[in-house]
Each structure stands twice: as structure tokens, then as C-alpha cells.
Enzyme design. Structure first.
Site, short mmCIF file in Angstrom:
data_model
loop_
_atom_site.label_atom_id
_atom_site.label_comp_id
_atom_site.label_asym_id
_atom_site.label_seq_id
_atom_site.Cartn_x
_atom_site.Cartn_y
_atom_site.Cartn_z
N GLY A 86 6.77 4.85 8.45
CA GLY A 86 5.97 6.07 8.55
C GLY A 86 6.10 6.65 9.94
N SER A 87 5.03 7.31 10.39
CA SER A 87 5.10 8.01 11.67
C SER A 87 5.01 7.04 12.84
CB SER A 87 3.95 9.02 11.74
OG SER A 87 2.72 8.34 11.65
N THR A 88 5.57 7.44 13.96
CA THR A 88 5.50 6.62 15.18
C THR A 88 4.05 6.47 15.61
OG1 THR A 88 7.74 7.18 15.83
CG2 THR A 88 6.25 6.55 17.61
N GLU A 89 3.28 7.53 15.42
CA GLU A 89 1.86 7.50 15.79
C GLU A 89 1.12 6.37 15.05
OE1 GLU A 89 0.11 11.16 14.57
OE2 GLU A 89 -1.91 10.56 15.18
N GLU A 107 9.50 15.23 15.65
CA GLU A 107 9.96 15.15 14.27
C GLU A 107 9.24 16.22 13.45
OE1 GLU A 107 8.93 11.51 12.03
OE2 GLU A 107 11.06 11.50 11.52
N LYS A 160 0.85 -1.20 0.00
CA LYS A 160 0.00 0.00 0.00
C LYS A 160 0.88 1.24 0.00
CE LYS A 160 -1.81 2.94 2.50
NZ LYS A 160 -1.74 4.30 1.96
N GLY A 171 2.57 3.88 13.54
CA GLY A 171 3.26 2.63 13.91
C GLY A 171 2.60 1.98 15.11
N CYS A 199 13.50 10.34 7.62
CA CYS A 199 13.39 9.93 9.02
C CYS A 199 14.73 10.03 9.73
CB CYS A 199 12.81 8.52 9.10
SG CYS A 199 13.58 7.38 7.98
N GLU A 250 9.61 0.88 10.77
CA GLU A 250 10.63 1.93 10.62
C GLU A 250 9.92 3.24 10.86
OE1 GLU A 250 13.70 1.56 10.05
OE2 GLU A 250 13.86 -0.45 9.17
P1 NAP Z 1 1.77 8.26 8.15
O1 NAP Z 1 0.35 8.61 8.39
O2 NAP Z 1 2.51 7.49 9.16
O3 NAP Z 1 1.79 7.51 6.73
C1 NAP Z 1 2.58 6.41 6.39
C2 NAP Z 1 1.74 5.33 5.69
O4 NAP Z 1 0.81 4.77 6.60
C3 NAP Z 1 0.92 5.85 4.53
O5 NAP Z 1 0.88 4.87 3.52
C4 NAP Z 1 -0.44 6.03 5.17
O6 NAP Z 1 -1.50 6.04 4.26
C5 NAP Z 1 -0.50 4.83 6.06
N1 NAP Z 1 -1.48 4.90 7.13
C6 NAP Z 1 -2.06 6.00 7.70
N2 NAP Z 1 -2.88 5.64 8.72
C7 NAP Z 1 -2.83 4.30 8.79
C8 NAP Z 1 -3.44 3.32 9.65
N3 NAP Z 1 -4.27 3.67 10.64
N4 NAP Z 1 -3.14 2.01 9.47
C9 NAP Z 1 -2.28 1.64 8.50
N5 NAP Z 1 -1.68 2.51 7.67
C10 NAP Z 1 -1.94 3.82 7.80
O7 NAP Z 1 2.59 9.57 7.85
P2 NAP Z 1 2.01 11.00 7.39
O8 NAP Z 1 0.74 11.35 8.08
O9 NAP Z 1 1.98 11.00 5.93
O10 NAP Z 1 3.16 11.96 7.93
C11 NAP Z 1 3.08 12.45 9.26
C12 NAP Z 1 4.43 12.52 9.92
O11 NAP Z 1 4.97 11.21 9.95
C13 NAP Z 1 5.47 13.34 9.18
O12 NAP Z 1 5.39 14.68 9.47
C14 NAP Z 1 6.72 12.71 9.68
O13 NAP Z 1 7.06 13.26 10.91
C15 NAP Z 1 6.36 11.25 9.86
N6 NAP Z 1 6.79 10.40 8.72
C16 NAP Z 1 7.86 9.61 8.91
C17 NAP Z 1 8.31 8.85 7.85
C18 NAP Z 1 9.50 7.97 7.98
O14 NAP Z 1 10.15 7.69 6.99
N7 NAP Z 1 9.80 7.47 9.16
C19 NAP Z 1 7.69 8.92 6.61
C20 NAP Z 1 6.57 9.72 6.45
C21 NAP Z 1 6.14 10.46 7.53
P3 NAP Z 1 -1.96 7.39 3.50
O15 NAP Z 1 -0.91 8.41 3.67
O16 NAP Z 1 -2.05 6.96 2.11
O17 NAP Z 1 -3.26 7.77 4.09
#
Ligand code: NAP
Ligand code: MG
Length: 504
Positions: free
Chosen positions: A255-258, A408, A203, A260, A311, A277
Site C-alpha cells: 500500500g502507501s508509504t505513509e 505518487e 485484510k 507502511g 505502484c 511493498e
Molecule cells: P493505504 O491506506 O496504504 O491502503 C492499503 C491497505 O492498508 C488497505 O487495506 C488499508 O485499509 C490498510 N490500512 C490503512 N490504514 C492502515 C493502518 N493504519 N494500519 C494498517 N493497515 C492500514 O492506501 P490508500 O489510502 O487506499 O491509497 C492512498 C495512496 O496509496 C494511493 O493514492 C497510492 O499512491 C498509494 N497506494 C499504493 C499502492 C501500492 O500498490 N503500492 C496500493 C494502493 C495505494 P482500508 O483501505 O481498507 O481502510
């Protein structure tokens, strides 16, 4: 060539890419491109202009279920289940070659969808993705078990046993990736999963689905059997369906810790394996004996690569008090020389953030830092009013409790913090809920090893930054994640061990 959307025009240089963009963007399920079962679509945008780049089929729960079923049957029967290691090696090698053949198209597409500099996409993202498939192409024939000679305390003295272990695939893997390095994150996930004989439902992030879809075309051209890799773009809701799915054996998330933490919750139902990660707030420590121009260049790259949307970004720069003023002036001067502009202009160093949402989040942190009393050494504002640009920013006069010191930010923003003692800076560097990466700059070899061993981070870099490589395990201490990707560690993440014992 150019495509006109509404009143704006996005230039597409590659005719192959233009053809790709002209085709409908569908879901890859069981080896076929299909529409969403609910006939839904969502839009992806060019962050340099805010204009629509493409409409993409939006996966729903029904699509996800079909993709998981396809991955399940490909895992259990058919050519993939029987494919010998050397054939998997050939396939992975072919995928790597095809990514290289399509390198310019991938780089242009990644830059258009994510906003990043096309030159960086070509030099780093696309080459690293090809390298990742090439690295894992070497693994299938080297995955081994052990032969054991068990004692079996309950058995009579004359009994004999033969035992061995097998390293077997985990099964159907749900892989959820972010928008900051879309193609590379797909490669980090898919390549080791395939090397070990698993099947995949991927996804991509809603902000950047396009390079994963082009990768899907490349995978099919390379001859991947039907159902082995399924790609279902959509929002977080289907990510949640994937991570809670009863017929998925493992979920790998970046993605985000939240989010995760949500993945961990939703994986509980069938206790699927989980690897994560997550975020970081990585310290970058400059000792007084460092080569200052190198350390300045490293600090700059540390927080501006990908406009800070990395990240492992170096977002807390600790500088020894003896060189603090000199370092800050050199860093501010280097920041002022950076060019801000769109990813398709080769002169651009700082390109737009991925989305309006991300822009607003970063502006929120800039405001919070100023309101809390931090000083802006350079930058500090949104840039322009079209596109999602942020000036590269360095804060000084921060305190450890400020949100900009702990959270972050994911934009081109860092802190410059003075220190006097080695012990003190190690303690400050480790005072974080994260632990993804850390760096230090020194000419003192003893100090390099001493400090490297005490920093609580999954990667420590000395006199360099962003030192990522297919061979090197990557992942986090603390709330930066579970498990390590890349290197042999990913082979472990995507396999499970069985012991077999035979009474002779
Ligand atoms: P995110 O919500 O953690 O998105 C990462 C992935 O998870 C996307 O594919 C997202 O889908 C998906 N996702 C969202 N909610 C989910 C759930 N409840 N269950 C399963 N998958 C889910 O990140 P973001 O909101 O785009 O970014 C927010 C913050 O996260 C950034 O400001 C940054 O601090 C951090 N971040 C960290 C990394 C990293 O490499 N560690 C990468 C991105 C962001 P959709 O986006 O398609 O809805
Ligand atoms: Mg986009």
C-alpha cells in the site's frame, strides 16, 4: 442477468457470480463464514457508476482476535501443522486450478469492484494469480537447509560435531493488501505463506473486498484446513490491530508509504517480522537510439495500465532531447486514441479510478501541476460527471521540485522530461525517495547493462515495461519498501533459519 440497486442497474453476466453476489458477504474465520461480531457491514461500490455493489461484513477487533487465534491453533496443531510438503504442493496446485476454473467470474468481479477493464483482469490479474499459486506449488519439497562442519574453537581437538540448518515457517502472518490488484495481491501474499507452512489472516482493502472473499470460497473448495487462511475485510483500523497484534509473528503489507511507516511503528511491540511493498515514482528513460514506436507504446502502457493505479507505473518519462518533440507528438497521438469507459466494455482502455476519494486525490494533483506552471500536453481533466474517470494526461515543462514530479499520483498521469546526457538522466532518475521500478529504451547493449546497474530500483526493465512474473523478485529500494516478494525471495520472507548442532 442484471441486479438492480436503487435506480441503477449493474449487469452481471455470470450466473455463478450472481449467486456469489446474492450470498451474504461474511468473514472467513476458522473455516466458517461468519457475521461480524458487532453485526456491522460496509458497502463496496461499482466505480463506473458509483452505485452500491454489495454489503460486506465489517471485521472488528474481536473478529480479528478470533481470526488470529484460529490461525495460531492451525499453525501449532491439526492437519496443517503435520501436512507433508508434497501434500502442500497438491493443495497449492489445486488452488491454482480452481482459480483457472473460476477465471471468468474472478475477472468480471474484479472489474466490477475495482473498475479495471475486464479483459485486463482476465489476461493479467487472474492469470497471474493462478500462476503465482502454481509457481509456489513447486516450492514446498524444494525448501532446504545446509549441512555444516563447525570448528568450535573452545572444543578439544578430538571432539566432533554435526550441524545442519532448517528453514522453518515464521508462524501466523498478518497480510494487508490494497485495492489496485486485489486478487493478485492476495495471491502474492497467500501462496508463498502457504508454501512455507505458515497460517494467514488477510485484510483486503475496504474498496475492493469481493475477490478475496471469492478466493476464500475457492480455498475452501480446494480443501484448505480450517484456520489456515482467515479473511477479515474492514477498514484501516483493523489493519492496525493486525499489525500490532502480539500473537502475529509477521506482517506483510502492500500500500502507501505513509501507511507502511505506521505498520513499522505498530509492529514494534512484539518485533514481528515486517515486509513492505510501497509506493513508486518510476523513471522510464528513452534514449535517442530507441525504437521510438516501441518506446511510445511502452511509455503509454507504463502509465495507463490499471488507469495508472500501479505502484510500478512509469510516471517520469525522460526523453533524449534529439527525439523529444517527435516522441511527444507520437505519445500525445497515442493517448488521444485511448477509449475511456467502463471496465465491462471491451473497447475501454481507460476505466474509472477505484473511488471518489482517489478521483479527488488525482484531480488535486492535476490542479497542483497546472498551478505550479506545468503544461498539459494532452488530457488534464476529470472525464464525465458519473463514475470516477480521469483523462490520460501527459505533463511537460515540469521542474523536479513540483509535487507531480515527486509524489505518487496513482492515476493515468505522467511527465515527459527532456535530457541530454546519460549521467544527467541517471542522476535525475535516482533523485526520488522511491525506488520500485525503472525502465530504459535503447538498442545499445552496453548502455542497457551500464544504466541498468546504476538505476536505484528493485526492478529494471529494458525495452519493455510492467515485466512482472512469479519467478522474479519484486520490491523496492529506499522508501518503496522492505524485502522482495515473488521468486525464491518470498520463500525467505516467510521462513526463518534454525541451526542445529549435535556433539557426536
Ligand atoms: P493505504 O491506506 O496504504 O491502503 C492499503 C491497505 O492498508 C488497505 O487495506 C488499508 O485499509 C490498510 N490500512 C490503512 N490504514 C492502515 C493502518 N493504519 N494500519 C494498517 N493497515 C492500514 O492506501 P490508500 O489510502 O487506499 O491509497 C492512498 C495512496 O496509496 C494511493 O493514492 C497510492 O499512491 C498509494 N497506494 C499504493 C499502492 C501500492 O500498490 N503500492 C496500493 C494502493 C495505494 P482500508 O483501505 O481498507 O481502510
Ligand atoms: Mg469497490
Amino acid at each position: 442477468m442484471s441486479i438492480t440497486f436503487g435506480s441503477e442497474t449493474t449487469t452481471i453476466n455470470s450466473s455463478r457470480l450472481r449467486e456469489f453476489l446474492d450470498r451474504p458477504k461474511q468473514l472467513l474465520i476458522n473455516g466458517e463464514w461468519v457475521d461480524s461480531r458487532a453485526e456491522k457491514v460496509f458497502k463496496t461500490y461499482n466505480p463506473a457508476t458509483g452505485e452500491v455493489l454489495a454489503e460486506v461484513a465489517q471485521g472488528t477487533e474481536a473478529d480479528l482476535n478470533a481470526a488470529v487465534a484460529a490461525a495460531r491453533s492451525a499453525f501449532e496443531e491439526g492437519s496443517w501443522a503435520r501436512m507433508r510438503p508434497n501434500m502442500r504442493e497438491e493443495l497449492l496446485w489445486r488452488i491454482s486450478q480452481k482459480i483457472t476454473e473460476w477465471a471468468d467470474d474472478f475477472a468480471e468481479l474484479e472489474s466490477l469492484d475495482n473498475g479495471k477493464p475486464q479483459g485486463i483482469a482476465a489476461a493479467f490479474d487472474v492469470r497471474s494469480a493462478a500462476d503465482c499459486f502454481r509457481y509456489y506449488a513447486g516450492w514446498p519439497s524444494k525448501i532446504q537447509g545446509s549441512v555444516n562442519n563447525p570448528s568450535m574453537v573452545l572444543a578439544p581437538p578430538e571432539a566432533e560435531f554435526h550441524s545442519y540448518t532448517r528453514r522453518e515457517p515464521v508462524g501466523v502472518c498478518g497480510q494487508i493488501i490494497p485495492w489496485n490488484f486485489p486478487l493478485l495481491m492476495a495471491a502474492w501474499k497467500i501462496a508463498p505463506a502457504l508454501a512455507t507452512g505458515n497460517t494467514v489472516v488477510l485484510k483486503p482493502a475496504e474498496q475492493t473486498p469481493l475477490s478475496a472473499l471469492l478466493l476464500g470460497e475457492v480455498l475452501m473448495e480446494a480443501g484448505i484446513p480450517d484456520g489456515v487462511v482467515n479473511i477479515v475485510p474492514g477498514y484501516g483500523d483493523i489493519g492496525a490491530v493486525l499489525s500490532s497484534h502480539a500473537d502475529v509473528d509477521k506482517v506483510a503489507f502492500t500500500g502507501s508509504t505513509e501507511v507502511g511507516k505506521k505498520i513499522v511503528e505498530s509492529a514494534k511491540g512484539n518485533l514481528k517480522k515486517v515486509s513492505l511493498e510501497l509506493g513508486g515514482k518510476s523513471p522510464n528513460i528513452v534514449f535517442a537510439d530507441a525504437d521510438i514506436p516501441n518506446a511510445v507504446a511502452g511509455a503509454l502502457q507504463g502509465f495507463t495500465l490499471n488507469s495508472g493505479q500501479a505502484c510500478e507505473a512509469g510516471t517520469r518519462v525522460y526523453v533524449h532531447e534529439d527525439i523529444y518533440d517527435e516522441f511527444n507528438s507520437a505519445l500525445a497521438e497515442a493517448v488521444e486514441q485511448l477509449q475511456i469507459g467502463p471496465g465491462n466494455d471491451p473497447a475501454s482502455d481507460i476505466t474509472p479510478l477505484v473511488s471518489e476519494e482517489q478521483l479527488n486525490r488525482v484531480v488535486g494533483y492535476l490542479d497542483a501541476g497546472k498551478a505550479a506552471g506545468a503544461k498539459v500536453l494532452v488530457g488534464g481533466n476529470r472525464w464525465g460527471d458519473t463514475g470516477y474517470y480521469i483523462e490520460p494526461t501527459v505533463f511537460t515543462n515540469t521542474t523536479p521540485d513540483m509535487s507531480i514530479s515527486r509524489e505518487e499520483i496513482f492515476g493515468p498521469v505522467t511527465l515527459s522530461i527532456p535530457f541530454s546526457q546519460e549521467d544527467e538522466v541517471i542522476e535525475a532518475a535516482n533523485d526520488s525517495e522511491y525506488g520500485l521500478a525503472a525502465a530504459l529504451w535503447t538498442k545499445d547493449l552496453s548502455r542497457a547493462h551500464r544504466v541498468a546497474s546504476r538505476l536505484q530500483a528493485g526492478s529494471v526493465w529494458v525495452n519493455t515495461y510492467h515485466a512482472l512474473d512469479s519467478q522474479l523478485p519484486f520490491g523496492g529500494y529506499h522508501q518503496s519498501g522492505w524485502g522482495r516478494e515473488l521468486g525464491p525471495e518470498s520463500i525467505e520472507l516467510y521462513t526463518q533459519v534454525k541451526s542445529v548442532t549435535i556433539a557426536l
